[in-house]
Scaffold this motif. Structure first.
Motif, PDB file in Angstrom:
ATOM      1  N   PRO A 289      13.711 -15.518 -10.372  1.00  0.00           N
ATOM      2  CA  PRO A 289      12.556 -14.616 -10.278  1.00  0.00           C
ATOM      3  C   PRO A 289      11.525 -14.871 -11.370  1.00  0.00           C
ATOM      4  CG  PRO A 289      14.653 -13.389 -10.446  1.00  0.00           C
ATOM      5  CD  PRO A 289      14.951 -14.815 -10.717  1.00  0.00           C
TER       6      PRO A 289
ATOM      7  N   LEU B 248       8.906 -14.702  -6.040  1.00  0.00           N
ATOM      8  CA  LEU B 248       9.801 -14.270  -4.970  1.00  0.00           C
ATOM      9  C   LEU B 248       9.219 -13.057  -4.249  1.00  0.00           C
ATOM     10  CD1 LEU B 248      13.330 -14.608  -6.599  1.00  0.00           C
ATOM     11  CD2 LEU B 248      11.971 -16.291  -5.348  1.00  0.00           C
ATOM     12  N   PRO B 249       9.474 -12.950  -2.967  1.00  0.00           N
ATOM     13  CA  PRO B 249       8.936 -11.824  -2.189  1.00  0.00           C
ATOM     14  C   PRO B 249       9.684 -10.517  -2.445  1.00  0.00           C
ATOM     15  CG  PRO B 249      10.271 -13.244  -0.788  1.00  0.00           C
ATOM     16  CD  PRO B 249      10.192 -13.917  -2.120  1.00  0.00           C
ATOM     17  N   ARG B 250      10.827 -10.596  -3.057  1.00  0.00           N
ATOM     18  CA  ARG B 250      11.614  -9.406  -3.387  1.00  0.00           C
ATOM     19  C   ARG B 250      12.029  -9.472  -4.856  1.00  0.00           C
ATOM     20  NH1 ARG B 250      14.218  -7.583   1.512  1.00  0.00           N
ATOM     21  NH2 ARG B 250      12.513  -7.636   3.033  1.00  0.00           N
ATOM     22  N   GLY B 251      12.146  -8.317  -5.481  1.00  0.00           N
ATOM     23  CA  GLY B 251      12.674  -8.268  -6.829  1.00  0.00           C
ATOM     24  C   GLY B 251      14.172  -8.542  -6.826  1.00  0.00           C
ATOM     25  N   VAL B 252      14.671  -9.013  -7.967  1.00  0.00           N
ATOM     26  CA  VAL B 252      16.088  -9.306  -8.083  1.00  0.00           C
ATOM     27  C   VAL B 252      16.664  -8.466  -9.212  1.00  0.00           C
ATOM     28  CG1 VAL B 252      17.756 -11.053  -8.820  1.00  0.00           C
ATOM     29  CG2 VAL B 252      15.954 -11.653  -7.185  1.00  0.00           C
ATOM     30  N   GLU B 253      17.713  -7.714  -8.918  1.00  0.00           N
ATOM     31  CA  GLU B 253      18.422  -7.006  -9.988  1.00  0.00           C
ATOM     32  C   GLU B 253      19.861  -7.484 -10.015  1.00  0.00           C
ATOM     33  OE1 GLU B 253      18.046  -2.693  -9.822  1.00  0.00           O
ATOM     34  OE2 GLU B 253      16.033  -3.011  -9.017  1.00  0.00           O
TER      35      GLU B 253
ATOM     36  N   ASP C 267      22.579  -5.115  -2.082  1.00  0.00           N
ATOM     37  CA  ASP C 267      22.025  -5.778  -0.889  1.00  0.00           C
ATOM     38  C   ASP C 267      22.671  -7.139  -0.614  1.00  0.00           C
ATOM     39  OD1 ASP C 267      20.037  -3.783  -0.374  1.00  0.00           O
ATOM     40  OD2 ASP C 267      18.965  -4.549  -2.140  1.00  0.00           O
TER      41      ASP C 267
ATOM     42  N   VAL D 258      16.423 -15.531  -1.082  1.00  0.00           N
ATOM     43  CA  VAL D 258      15.564 -14.343  -1.137  1.00  0.00           C
ATOM     44  C   VAL D 258      14.382 -14.503  -0.166  1.00  0.00           C
ATOM     45  CG1 VAL D 258      14.092 -12.937  -2.635  1.00  0.00           C
ATOM     46  CG2 VAL D 258      16.291 -13.806  -3.478  1.00  0.00           C
ATOM     47  N   ASP D 259      13.825 -15.696  -0.108  1.00  0.00           N
ATOM     48  CA  ASP D 259      12.743 -15.953   0.846  1.00  0.00           C
ATOM     49  C   ASP D 259      13.208 -15.686   2.277  1.00  0.00           C
ATOM     50  OD1 ASP D 259      10.939 -16.650  -1.104  1.00  0.00           O
ATOM     51  OD2 ASP D 259      11.036 -18.818  -0.746  1.00  0.00           O
TER      52      ASP D 259
ATOM     53  N   ILE E  97      15.752 -13.827   3.345  1.00  0.00           N
ATOM     54  CA  ILE E  97      16.015 -12.399   3.577  1.00  0.00           C
ATOM     55  C   ILE E  97      14.707 -11.670   3.833  1.00  0.00           C
ATOM     56  CG2 ILE E  97      16.754 -10.283   2.415  1.00  0.00           C
ATOM     57  CD1 ILE E  97      18.971 -11.990   1.058  1.00  0.00           C
ATOM     58  N   ALA E  98      13.712 -11.974   3.016  1.00  0.00           N
ATOM     59  CA  ALA E  98      12.419 -11.296   3.173  1.00  0.00           C
ATOM     60  C   ALA E  98      11.761 -11.669   4.496  1.00  0.00           C
ATOM     61  CB  ALA E  98      11.508 -11.653   1.998  1.00  0.00           C
TER      62      ALA E  98
END
Lengths: 382, 382, 382, 382
Positions: free
Chosen positions: D19, D24-29, D67, D340-341, D343-344
């Motif tokens: 990230p 990335l289109p989504r945040g990562v935790e 997730d 992540v790409d 999934i988004a």
């Protein structure tokens, strides 16, 4: 961290990574990133994971909750920031070059010496020293593995100016960049030779050249990065430096720094020849150290391709199992490790500002030699 | 010398050169070159420097003033000529392959054994054994320098058939060529593995493939070498062979012979892995032997690039000072030297016809395995 | 042929081989080999296959049945022999260097110009020009394949003096050898740069160094070649030369010649960087030319390892099929071919004595620069 | 993330880094790290920067705030965890191999297909596909740059078992490791060949070998990792696999997986030969792709050393400027990015479990062939 260019990205990666792969004696918190453009610095903060963004480095330097200042701004601002930080009692990590002028570097080195008396540490960012293959080479040379050093060569070759139509970027203008290939990449070559041999360059003879002397001016109107208009402007820095230095011991070291080596993307070659062996290295193949052993049986001698990712090799304890390659950025994590280790131990990290000052003086002597018809010129150490 | 193709040229160069660079125990006279086409053989005679040309090899073999017969004709005629020569008491040097069939090879080997009783020597022309780097590798392995051999790989890769439109030359027709990549270059790989390890292949499993199965027929009318017409003909030999052999000791050796390795001009790679080290070689860089020494300090281990042109390296006493590269043809001069030395010493030159017969049987076993769904197949030694 | 040292061996091999692999327009007879020591020259005659041996070169030069004089003596005698031969109407092939002094070289060049008027040819033996990879590189550069040349590097590195106890051979004494690394191998580097670029060096700045200044004197009593006694003598030639030259076009070329590059047996590296590409070469891998093409798609650019043994490559028509490596000595056969071709065609072979004279003047300018504190020094052309 | 071994370290580094370098289109935790040993997993959590540690993976899989489940446990537990996670609606990233048996892999693939219907994604961790040089190679091949593929070779070579005294670790016991060199590194070779060519292996013939069949048992008493006692135990997995596969198109691909290639630390070589060119790669030099272009002028053809760190190369937009080398771990960051790409975007990341299942079946067919005297054996696809 003050600054947020390319070096900001690599330093952020290092601050984020080092505590996760090495067992550091102190915790690391990525506190504040500083830049003049509030919007841009906030974007960098969010991207790189700093806790806060700020626009006034003086305020940050004054904060009590900050222990280390990492300076990744252009060279012209290094002196002011570093001196303020040291005076405020902050440990300082400063990207290379130490400064754009010898005069500034001298003041910085003096400030570092004064701060050292108070237990404040300073470190200059020559990260190639911390490529494991090069650290290993230094260790082997220091241990006498190649005998007495008799000749040294170092060349740093890139090719991003080969196209005569490449635009006149700020890096090609002396008032903005301070120096050209000499200061930008030649400085690395000088530092590495001194690091590997443990010796200093004392005198130099050299040539500076601007191969393409005029380039298209970049205009905002062109709207396309890297594409200039019809107007030409002068390139006011060197794009090729060739020089020879004499080390303390009397050994000659030859240097080349060029942005015109067509096809060489980031070739930093170093070769150290000794009475009992030799080492050779190329940054384009950075996990490999070539080692020649003259003490091997005569019919079996050859440069051995040592892949420096094995147990026992420097810094490898933190990384992956044997044979898994490291990249360019890992040197920055090693730098963070060594800095944090030194702070915790109360010792001086290397290279310090005095070494940076000396390196600066070597480059200055090359410039003076080039201006004096290549005559041998003493490095002006105190 | 019987024959005057490409091998005729290299053998002539070797007969002419060996006495001039080595101190041979016997003088060498290039007496007669033999071929069926009187005009062509006379041209070859004049070009290559033979004293006489002749068209009937039987007459030449019968002459009293001839001591050695060098056979460089196509494989299908080797048996007849060699046997006649041996029976006439001439020492024989025969180009590889020994013969096109195992049956012929068996008769030749028997003839060689019989002749040996009378002091007549025979030698098979696997010259790669005499590339100094490979001779050196054999010596190192025999001396235990890499410990116990645990795995072996050999691959001979060329690319002259990559183009599907390349014409249907005689080399691609089984009745003329006898075999394809397997016999032509796979035979070299087998010989080298046996030479380097001092072991024999006893069982094999393998695959033979004809990648391009039809090619343009070469017509005389086309008039242009290498350019065929519209007519297609069947390729009746393999152009890719992949096989695995088990050596006497139980060690596995993997082999590849291909004419479809795009960009590989003459890549013969061999690697022998042992408990204490390894050697690696590539014919495209034929003066270099890569040597890995597991007994070196752990952090200094790597494949050493040994340039095999130094004093103490095999055959180098005859050539230029250290560091001056040799080429493909030098192996042929070394072959002449070793043959003349053996004749003078009354000893058997290597490899002899028995070794050639064994190699032939290995290739035969590969063909039989490939025809049996790749099943493991014993090499049919007596 | 006058002389019978190492160069006598390679020249003999070339005279013997060239007519056998190339279609020469004239026949070649190896008539007379000349040397002062009757016994030694007779041994060389027998070994190398010359028809006669002689001890007085003047008599040989005067003979009517001799067309070409090949001079492979030490540099100090080149002038006298070559001038006499040219005046006697013999074509002359002279080993490099042309002479030990510029003054001698000037007289030789004048003699060659005068002889040329009478149809008498002269040629200087820089055979590396005739390594196919380098001839090919020259052709590509001349055809514009790498665009406009912007930077050049050449380095010739050997390691036979690395051991400080290596004895004080005649090559290390100025009165006998004339020069050290500069003249011996630096001259090759200068010639190659000029050959590849088609340009001349006009000014230089340089450094000469004697790394080990005293070595054991070789005594006859020691009785063992290469082993000296306790007595030390002065090394009176350079063993390391580092210099930079400016070409006609203004381009800078950097040079290194060293006998202290531990592990480098015969490394002659040249790299020419242009606006559209680059070539790189290393004599330790002499069948390979590295070619970088900046006009290829951006994501596919890289130095291509061109194996220069394919159809269409220079001189390859005479040798083996594609992919069969050539060695050091083949350049000498190509030299013979080109000389005989030129004599037959009535044209001048290259390089001529004038080019040799110019090369000599470049080396002389390096010596003068080194003596003047490395100041830029003009090459003293007429 | 379930698991915390070596792969846990590299995956953590990737989740932390991706990230920060890619948009990335989504945040990562980095939420929870799971392992059975509470103390050890807490240490890993603290070291690698996960928010929580847990010891029961079932509880974690059931949590609503999770997730993605990243599985880095040994292969024997993959099936159970992955199926539970998919059923719980979590996207799954599973380290290779998919499972230790084909049967388990089949169930997993079925679960992934079912989950896919509900928009739940699954991905298998063959990260070498995401080394930029290999992604670039795939793109070039898919674009027809090397024409029609005619032959393929892949070999994965390591040397950590060369020493016959190396202890009998769990990796050498079939009940614990499932498979030896074949499954561990041979699986990578198979995946790469299929990835690069876009084809599947349909039939195989192969050999499995255990070179050293007994090794010292590791005893807890010995107390020193890697040092065994006198007792010997059986090695129950292969340590060398040699096999040949036929691809959909009929092309033959040869494979080798060995732990006995002395001196090869992590050599994964792949070469794909086509009608118009070829690519070659070696993981020990992972930033370099060798590209041969048969459409270049004949005298200029050679393997080009393309340094895959330039603008336009895959994944390079996230990293440093041109010419700055990447390492082994970067492929893992690319994997996170692509996952992540996907999934988004609601698309399937590659490779999915079906591809993993197929790969597993190829390895299974090799085992069956080896057990059937190397007979050609069909890959048992549905």
């Amino acid at each position: 961290m003050i600054g947020y260019g390319f070096m900001g990205a690599t330093h952020s990666q290092a601050w984020r990574t080092a505590p996760r792969v090495f067992d550091l004696p102190r915790g690391v918190e990525m506190a504040v990133i500083v830049g003049r453009d509030a919007e841009a610095v906030e974007a960098a903060r969010a991207k790189w994971g700093w806790a806060e963004a700020a626009t006034d480095w003086r305020e940050v330097v004054a904060r009590d909750d900050i222990d280390v200042i990492d300076i990744v701004t252009p060279g012209s601002s290094h002196a002011e920031i570093a001196i303020a930080a040291l005076e405020a009692g902050k440990h300082v990590l400063c990207e290379k070059p130490l400064a754009n002028t010898v005069a500034e570097a001298e003041v910085m080195a003096a400030a570092a010496r004064a701060a050292r008396e108070r237990g404040v540490r300073s470190m200059l960012g020559f990260t190639y020293r911390r490529v494991p293959a090069l650290t290993h080479a230094r260790d082997l040379i220091a241990a006498g593995r190649i005998g007495t050093v008799q000749q040294v060569r170092a060349a740093y070759r890139q090719d991003w100016l080969v196209d005569p139509k490449a635009p006149l970027s700020w890096r090609l203008q002396k008032d903005l960049a301070g120096s050209g290939a000499l200061g930008d990449i030649g400085g690395h070559a000088v530092d590495l030779v001194q690091f590997l041999t443990g010796q200093r360059v004392t005198r130099v003879t050299g040539v500076l050249e601007t191969i393409v002397r005029q380039r298209p001016v970049e205009t905002e109107r062109s709207g396309i990065a890297g594409v200039g208009g019809d107007e030409l402007g002068d390139v006011t820095v060197d794009d090729l430096a060739i020089f020879t230095g004499r080390l303390d011991s009397g050994v000659l070291a030859s240097f080349e720094a060029t942005r015109f080596a067509t096809g060489r993307k980031n070739e930093l070659r170093v070769e150290v020849s000794g009475t009992e062996g030799a080492i050779a290295f190329d940054l384009e193949d950075l996990n490999v150290l070539w080692l020649y052993d003259r003490t091997a049986p005569a019919t079996e001698q050859g440069f051995a391709r040592v892949i420096v990712t094995e147990p026992g090799h420097p810094y490898l304890e933190g990384w992956w199992p044997a044979g898994h390659m490291l990249g360019y950025e890992h040197g920055f994590s090693h730098q963070v490790k060594d800095l944090v280790d030194a702070i915790a131990a109360g010792s001086d990290p290397e290279p310090g500002f005095d070494e940076g000052l000396h390196g600066q003086r070597v480059l200055d002597a090359v410039e003076r030699s080039a201006a004096r018809d290549a005559a041998w010129t003493a490095v002006d150490d105190d």
